[in-house]
Design a protein around this motif. Structure first.
Motif, mmCIF file in Angstrom:
data_model
loop_
_atom_site.group_PDB
_atom_site.id
_atom_site.type_symbol
_atom_site.label_atom_id
_atom_site.label_comp_id
_atom_site.label_asym_id
_atom_site.label_seq_id
_atom_site.Cartn_x
_atom_site.Cartn_y
_atom_site.Cartn_z
ATOM 1 N N ARG A 151 0.836 -1.202 0.000
ATOM 2 C CA ARG A 151 0.000 0.000 0.000
ATOM 3 C C ARG A 151 0.870 1.251 0.000
ATOM 4 N N PRO A 152 0.662 2.162 -0.936
ATOM 5 C CA PRO A 152 1.457 3.396 -0.963
ATOM 6 C C PRO A 152 1.142 4.281 0.243
ATOM 7 N N ARG A 153 2.184 4.891 0.807
ATOM 8 C CA ARG A 153 2.011 5.791 1.947
ATOM 9 C C ARG A 153 2.923 7.004 1.784
ATOM 10 N N THR A 154 2.492 8.108 2.352
ATOM 11 C CA THR A 154 3.309 9.323 2.317
ATOM 12 C C THR A 154 4.250 9.338 3.516
ATOM 13 N N ARG A 155 5.217 10.228 3.463
ATOM 14 C CA ARG A 155 6.119 10.396 4.608
ATOM 15 C C ARG A 155 5.336 10.803 5.854
ATOM 16 N N GLU A 166 2.223 10.090 6.614
ATOM 17 C CA GLU A 166 1.506 8.929 7.152
ATOM 18 C C GLU A 166 2.448 8.036 7.945
ATOM 19 N N THR A 217 3.788 9.542 -2.596
ATOM 20 C CA THR A 217 3.648 8.288 -1.849
ATOM 21 C C THR A 217 4.765 7.325 -2.245
ATOM 22 N N GLU A 242 1.292 10.393 -6.509
ATOM 23 C CA GLU A 242 0.977 11.450 -5.559
ATOM 24 C C GLU A 242 -0.333 11.162 -4.846
ATOM 25 N N ALA A 243 -0.377 11.543 -3.563
ATOM 26 C CA ALA A 243 -1.609 11.410 -2.799
ATOM 27 C C ALA A 243 -2.514 12.595 -3.103
#
Length: 398
Positions: free
Chosen positions: A29-33, A35, A76, A65-66
């Motif tokens: 699952r993609p996540r941002t910094r 998150e 992400t 990108e989110a």
């Protein structure tokens, strides 16, 4: 008297070295910094530095990108399973299956061939090394891309050392340094386990990923079990957990087993035992495959023999159900290919002999991954070693 109310402590932030941080991303699952910083409780600068290290190692890649909540959309990051590959090796008494997989693990190249384990470790492992190198080329990867090798052997293995321990059908293999021999050829860590454990890993990860507690039973030349509890493989103190075939079967005290004891389940209900019994009746059966062929051809005596083998196995499994309380019992091995007869016999006894609480949601089914369970499990074992938090931290430090 004043009553003091103790407030529950807030959960402690998760430790987040680069290896531990990566475990959060293994689900794909993609996540941002931001998150990841919120999940770990670490400073965003710390998270950013560790993401950069994982990016440099190729284990993580940008994933788009989110959705923006104002301003520039955040980037992400997600697991990149193609960063490295592993080699899975499933060795049986008379066959070998090899596969090069990525870190998902998705099979990139595979090869099946007849092979006699009785030829000894020198001949067999040399063949494995040569065939594995060819598979790497076929997958379009080089030796530098190989991160680890997982091997399953058809006999008892001391998991800590990876050495076979008095394997009854593997002459010349006792205490063979399998990790050392293959590690010397490939230059990467080599993990070794018995064939039933790796089949349990392969079946669980591929077909039952949402089940926490599973018992995989292989019914072939011998009988063994792989135990998955709380989503982890249970090996025991020396790696001998799951030796179901050498549990005593009531009423079989007169039957000699190849292990030297009498009355073992394997001596009565294995594919070899069923084939021997049918052969003594004049039927053309000397192997488990012969038994399966007879059942599929409609032979009543063969079908009844397999059903009885299921009942005998169910007698021992009923105790295992009471002890371990699995959600699923998965039956694999050659004798499981004889239609529903084996599983029906197992269900008949387990559901009758075990407590209702343990069986109310219990599923007893045949394996979904079939002959591929072993090689998939060997790859899973190799991948889990490579992607552990400790292994990633060590690799980044190096």
């Amino acid at each position: 008297m004043v009553e003091v109310t103790t407030q529950p402590r807030p959960p402690a932030p998760r430790a987040a070295g680069a290896g531990e941080l990566f475990q959060l991303l293994r689900d794909g699952r993609p996540r941002t910094r931001a998150e990841l910083a919120a999940i770990t409780g670490q400073a965003r600068s710390t998270v950013a530095a560790r993401i950069d290290a994982l990016l440099a190692a190729g284990l993580v890649a940008p994933a788009g990108e989110a959705t923006s909540t104002g301003g520039r959309p955040p980037v992400t990051f997600a697991f990149h399973p193609g960063a490295k590959v592993v080699l899975g090796v499933d060795l049986g008494a008379t066959h070998a299956r090899l596969a090069v997989t990525d870190l998902s693990p998705t099979v990139l190249a595979a090869y099946d061939a007849p092979l006699a384990i009785a030829d000894g470790p020198d001949a067999v492992l040399s063949w494995v090394a040569e065939t594995g190198a060819k598979l790497l080329e076929e997958a379009g990867r080089g030796p530098a891309d190989l991160a680890s090798v997982g091997v399953g052997l058809p006999g008892p293995v001391e998991h800590a050392s990876g050495h076979p321990n008095n394997p009854p059908i593997m002459p010349g293999w006792d205490d063979a340094d399998v990790p050392g021999i293959l590690g010397g050829r490939f230059g990467v860590p080599v993990l070794v386990d018995n064939d039933v454990n790796i089949m349990a890993l392969g079946e669980h990860r591929s077909a039952w990923p949402d089940v926490d507690d599973l018992l995989f039973v292989k019914v072939a030349t011998g009988i063994g079990a792989g135990i998955v509890t709380d989503r982890h493989l249970l090996r025991g103190a020396q790696g001998a957990a799951g030796d179901l075939g050498h549990v005593a079967l009531p009423g079989a005290e007169h039957v000699q087993c190849r292990c030297g004891n009498v009355g073992c389940l394997e001596a009565v209900a294995s594919a070899h035992a069923v084939a021997t019994a049918l052969g003594a009746q004049g039927l053309p059966a000397s192997t488990g495959a012969d038994v399966v062929a007879l059942v599929r051809a409609g032979d009543l005596a063969a079908a009844q023999a397999v059903r009885q083998a299921g009942r005998d196995i169910g007698t021992v499994l009923a105790a295992s159900v009471s002890l371990l309380n699995p959600s699923a019992i998965v039956i694999g091995g050659i004798l499981a290919e004889a239609g529903e007869h084996l599983v029906a016999g197992i269900r008949e006894v387990v559901y009758r002999r075990s407590l209702p609480l343990a069986t109310q949601h219990l599923r007893i089914v045949t394996a979904r991954t079939g002959a591929e369970a072993g090689v998939l499990g060997a790859s899973v074992m190799a991948v889990d070693h490579v992607l552990s938090a400790a292994a990633i931290d060590a690799a980044l430090e190096a």
